[in-house]
Design an enzyme around this catalytic site. Structure first.
Site, PDB file in Angstrom:
ATOM      1  N   THR A  49       0.944  -1.274  -0.028  1.00 25.65           N
ATOM      2  CA  THR A  49      -0.007  -0.010   0.068  1.00 25.65           C
ATOM      3  C   THR A  49       0.957   1.254   0.093  1.00 25.65           C
ATOM      4  OG1 THR A  49      -0.145   0.345   2.442  1.00 25.65           O
ATOM      5  CG2 THR A  49      -1.630  -1.405   1.479  1.00 25.65           C
ATOM      6  N   CYS A  50       0.204   2.318   0.116  1.00 28.49           N
ATOM      7  CA  CYS A  50       1.190   3.714   0.165  1.00 28.49           C
ATOM      8  C   CYS A  50       1.698   3.925   1.446  1.00 28.49           C
ATOM      9  CB  CYS A  50       0.321   4.818  -0.233  1.00 28.49           C
ATOM     10  SG  CYS A  50      -1.135   5.029   1.281  1.00 28.49           S
ATOM     11  N   ASN A  51       1.396   2.986   2.370  1.00 30.73           N
ATOM     12  CA  ASN A  51       2.304   3.177   3.824  1.00 30.73           C
ATOM     13  C   ASN A  51       2.913   2.004   4.088  1.00 30.73           C
ATOM     14  OD1 ASN A  51       1.279   5.771   4.273  1.00 30.73           O
ATOM     15  ND2 ASN A  51      -0.704   5.104   4.915  1.00 30.73           N
ATOM     16  N   ARG A  52       2.956   0.995   3.483  1.00 28.84           N
ATOM     17  CA  ARG A  52       3.582  -0.324   3.770  1.00 28.84           C
ATOM     18  C   ARG A  52       3.825  -1.214   2.908  1.00 28.84           C
ATOM     19  NH1 ARG A  52       0.998  -1.529   8.263  1.00 28.84           N
ATOM     20  NH2 ARG A  52      -0.437   0.166   8.148  1.00 28.84           N
ATOM     21  N   HIS A  99      -0.132  -9.473  14.518  1.00 28.58           N
ATOM     22  CA  HIS A  99      -0.035  -8.169  13.500  1.00 28.58           C
ATOM     23  C   HIS A  99      -1.138  -8.261  12.602  1.00 28.58           C
ATOM     24  CE1 HIS A  99       1.952  -5.251  11.142  1.00 28.58           C
ATOM     25  NE2 HIS A  99       1.760  -6.237  10.192  1.00 28.58           N
ATOM     26  N   SER A 109      -2.893   1.105  11.202  1.00 29.47           N
ATOM     27  CA  SER A 109      -3.118   2.318  10.290  1.00 29.47           C
ATOM     28  C   SER A 109      -2.599   3.619  10.715  1.00 29.47           C
ATOM     29  CB  SER A 109      -4.640   2.477   9.797  1.00 29.47           C
ATOM     30  OG  SER A 109      -4.882   1.304   9.240  1.00 29.47           O
ATOM     31  N   GLU A 114      -8.992   2.943  10.560  1.00 23.85           N
ATOM     32  CA  GLU A 114      -9.422   2.925   9.071  1.00 23.85           C
ATOM     33  C   GLU A 114      -9.441   1.659   8.588  1.00 23.85           C
ATOM     34  OE1 GLU A 114      -8.180   2.674   5.120  1.00 23.85           O
ATOM     35  OE2 GLU A 114      -6.413   2.632   6.634  1.00 23.85           O
ATOM     36  N   GLN A 116      -9.620   0.561   5.067  1.00 24.17           N
ATOM     37  CA  GLN A 116      -9.163   0.700   3.831  1.00 24.17           C
ATOM     38  C   GLN A 116      -8.294  -0.563   3.563  1.00 24.17           C
ATOM     39  OE1 GLN A 116      -7.605   3.975   1.900  1.00 24.17           O
ATOM     40  NE2 GLN A 116      -7.616   2.965  -0.024  1.00 24.17           N
ATOM     41  N   GLN A 120      -7.604  -3.859   1.012  1.00 28.42           N
ATOM     42  CA  GLN A 120      -6.382  -4.116   0.288  1.00 28.42           C
ATOM     43  C   GLN A 120      -5.661  -5.619   0.727  1.00 28.42           C
ATOM     44  OE1 GLN A 120      -4.557  -0.620   2.085  1.00 28.42           O
ATOM     45  NE2 GLN A 120      -4.539   0.599   0.242  1.00 28.42           N
TER      46      GLN A 120
END
Length: 163
Positions: A49-52, A99, A109, A114, A116, A120
């Site tokens: 994703t954009c953060n991980r 986790h 998140s 969140e 979303q 994903q």
């Protein structure tokens, strides 16, 4: 069988690393296939994703697996191996399952709760099923993850009013 999660996320890596640690769906599929070719890896799934970027594995050997996965993440994300080692968190067995459930519940998140990332995660599972890189071990864990979201969502209470 050992269950592993290797995670590079906003929790453990600076923006410069996260910016480079990105993968398209096709690149995530390629990475999962390469990892599954390791002799000691049975199953793999990549969540990008954009953060991980997270690698979920069912493997015979944790130590051998971690070293190989670090090298492949570095290669696929154009990062140096030392940076991946420094910023990747590794969870094993119960900690790894915890986790995944925390992630699905939105507790990992940037914005708590969140939802979303759950979609994903489902997309990553579907992609890995189509790529034939997951089997019974990862399927069971990831398919149970949405239950974690239900467990932490507040119950809606509705009082009825008489008119």
């Amino acid at each position: 069988m050992t269950f592993l999660v290797m995670s590079i996320s906003h929790r453990n890596a600076p923006f410069e690393v996260l910016e480079r640690a990105t993968l398209t769906a096709a690149e995530a599929s390629d990475l999962a296939r390469e990892i599954t070719e390791f002799e000691h890896v049975r199953e793999s799934l990549i969540l990008a994703t954009c953060n991980r970027v997270e690698v979920y594995l069912a493997a015979d050997s944790a130590d051998e697996t971690i070293a190989g996965v670090v090298d492949l993440i570095a290669k696929h994300c154009a990062l140096d191996t030392a940076s991946v080692r420094q910023h990747a968190d590794v969870s094993i067995d119960d900690e790894a399952i915890s986790h995944v459930f925390r992630l699905a519940a939105g507790l990992e998140s940037m914005v708590l709760g969140e939802g979303q990332v759950l979609g994903q995660l489902r997309d990553a599972l579907t992609r890995s099923q189509l790529d034939n890189t997951v089997g019974p071990e990862l399927n069971v864990i990831v398919q149970q993850a949405p239950d974690a979201l239900k467990a932490v969502q507040p119950k809606q209470k509705c009082d009825s009013f008489a008119l």
